[in-house]
Design an enzyme around this catalytic site. Structure first.
Site, PDB file in Angstrom:
ATOM      1  CE  LYS A  16      -7.402  -3.228  14.659  1.00 59.08           C
ATOM      2  NZ  LYS A  16      -8.296  -2.083  14.443  1.00 59.08           N
ATOM      3  CB  SER A  57      -6.918  -7.035  21.381  1.00 58.08           C
ATOM      4  OG  SER A  57      -5.851  -6.230  21.852  1.00 58.08           O
TER       5      SER A  57
END
Length: 519
Positions: free
Chosen positions: A63, A317
């Site tokens: 992110k 992720s």
């Protein structure tokens, strides 16, 4: 479950995003994350399994890329006013670090269910954290209120072209890092930012590479949108995989995904736990549930297609998981992989019967054994057995037991067996408890949630059984026995009462595990 995207394309859209991705500014704070081969998974599945290690980023997730790329492009006036975001945690940490690097004030609105490790990480990076609501959507609504009242600039976690472009640099790195032909890239999907960015870049340069989204069965918003041919809002969202707990795919991300994502595969929480273990075995990385989606989906794809020798890339992720959640993950990982069977077996009540039963199991390890005397003739045992990874290993064990005249019931897929019965086996209710109805409840887990649940349940019916165990997940699970007189009106009244409580619940009175061990 799978859903497939439209075969149509939109070249102009790809042109726009390619330019944004190529000019994205992410490496002031992000690293080019390594692409590691997973040797054990590769050998087991007969393919070359590659893992893109976004857990290696400074905030332990991808992110940071999108957040920094958006914030660095704000005007001086916007930077001076400060920024705000709603996030379950990973985008929040990325924005907090981006704002700190650029000297900008950041406010983060997080759901009350956000893992503590993510809250602490945001505060440590200088952001102001506001906890509000149980879901992302509730946190988002409050963040919009702050935009109106304070004049902050809202930095969206996924539905923004600059955020999408920042995440798209992952696709750019993959094509640069792996020279061999790539067959498919498996990407976790929440709101769609990372898969939109990767799909835009990869499909522009290498359209033959499959882009496969992977969603949790509890929050499969892209799967639902592809099935409907339009964006839809899920009626409810489970938050075990809190990093992808989104009810509706983003508008900008949908514009890309509907054309350039080849298909979406959904995975259960049990399958995510198994994938977390697989990733740990190969990399020693402890990823969060959302971070394991790529590997979980890839495993299902390989089994479905029967492919061999392919180069398959999965995006790891993120690794922002509460430590206490690992207890729950480890408990169900083997079940999720199909390597453990949970059985109810009736054995003779006599000396040596347990030894005889264990001898029949051979070298299969026993992971759990629960027993209490029932009568002079037979004993009912609750047993966990490792059965190996072969597709028919569990059925083979059941067949062997039945061939030796052991009455056996397979409880491996039974919800209350996995989460409650295994901790409660100890004897049946006395004869005086003959009017018991059994219910399973779920509620958002946060400080004080159990007390609030008990207050809501009230004193209308006597509680004859109760089991709750905090296992670090976002949802609390409770098993409750209520004494309800055997009267149609009374039973109708209790159902009406439970609906009014507002908690998700199931009637488990006829559950076989309950009947065998606790009734």
């Amino acid at each position: 479950m799978t859903a497939r995207a439209s075969a149509n394309s939109n070249p102009k859209l790809l042109d726009q995003y390619i330019k944004k991705i190529l000019s994205a500014n992410v490496y002031d704070v992000a690293i080019e994350s390594p692409l590691h081969i997973a040797p054990f998974l590769s050998e087991r599945l007969g393919n070359n399994i590659w893992v893109k290690r976004e857990d290696k980023q400074p905030v332990y997730s991808f992110k940071i890329r999108g957040a920094y790329n958006k914030v660095v492009q704000l005007t001086d006036k916007e930077k001076a006013a400060g920024v705000v975001a709603a996030s379950a945690g990973n985008h929040a940490q990325g924005l907090a670090l981006a704002a700190k690097e650029l000297g900008i004030k950041a406010t983060i609105v997080m759901p009350l269910t956000t893992p503590e490790i993510k809250v602490k990480s945001c505060k440590a990076r200088g952001a102001k954290v506001v906890l509000h609501g149980d879901t992302f959507d509730e946190a988002f609504a409050y963040s919009q209120k702050l935009v109106e009242e304070k004049g902050y600039t809202y930095i969206h976690p996924y539905d923004d072209p600059e955020v999408i472009a920042g995440q798209g640099t992952i696709g750019m790195e993959i094509l640069r890092q792996l020279n061999d032909p790539i067959d498919a890239i498996f990407v976790p999907v929440g709101g769609g930012g990372i898969i939109a960015g990767i799909a835009a870049y990869v499909k522009f340069l290498r359209p033959e590479i499959k882009i496969i989204g992977v969603e949790s069965t509890e929050s499969a918003c892209l799967h639902a949108a592809l099935a409907a041919g339009r964006r839809v809002t899920l009626p409810s969202v489970g938050i075990f995989a809190d990093g992808v707990a989104v009810a509706q795919i983003g508008k900008n991300t949908w514009d890309i995904a509907r054309h350039y994502v080849d298909e979406v595969i959904t995975c259960s929480p049990d399958e995510l736990c198994a994938a977390i273990k697989d990733i740990f075995d190969d990399t020693r990385a402890v990823c969060e549930p959302a971070g394991a989606l790529g590997v979980a989906g890839m495993k299902k794809y390989v089994e479905r297609e029967g492919i061999k020798g392919a180069n398959l890339v999965s995006i790891l992720s993120g690794a922002n998981v509460n430590f206490d959640r690992l207890r729950y993950i480890s408990e169900v990982a083997e079940i999720g992989e199909g390597r453990e069977a949970i059985l109810a077996v009736t054995i003779p009540e006599r000396a040596g019967s347990f030894q005889q039963f264990c001898s029949l199991l051979g070298k299969r390890p026993i992971t759990e054994f629960n027993y209490r005397y029932r009568d002079d003739n037979s004993a009912q045992i609750y047993v966990g057995v490792k059965v190996g990874a072969e597709k028919d290993a569990r059925q083979k064990l059941l067949t062997e037991l039945e061939a030796k005249d052991y009455p056996v019931l397979d409880l491996t897929e039974d919800e209350i067996s996995k989460y409650h019965i295994r901790h409660m086996v100890g004897g049946h209710a006395p004869d005086s408890v003959n009017d018991e109805l059994l219910y399973r409840f779920e509620f958002p887990e946060r400080p004080g949630a159990l007390l609030q649940f008990l207050k809501s349940l009230g004193k209308k019916f006597n509680i004859s059984l109760f089991h709750y165990r905090n296992h670090g997940a976002a949802n609390g699970r409770v098993l409750v026995g209520l004494q309800v007189p055997k009267d149609k009106n009374q039973k109708k009244e209790v159902e009406t009462y439970l609906v009014e409580l507002g908690y998700t619940y199931w009637n488990e009175t006829n559950n076989p595990a309950y009947q065998l061990f606790l009734r």
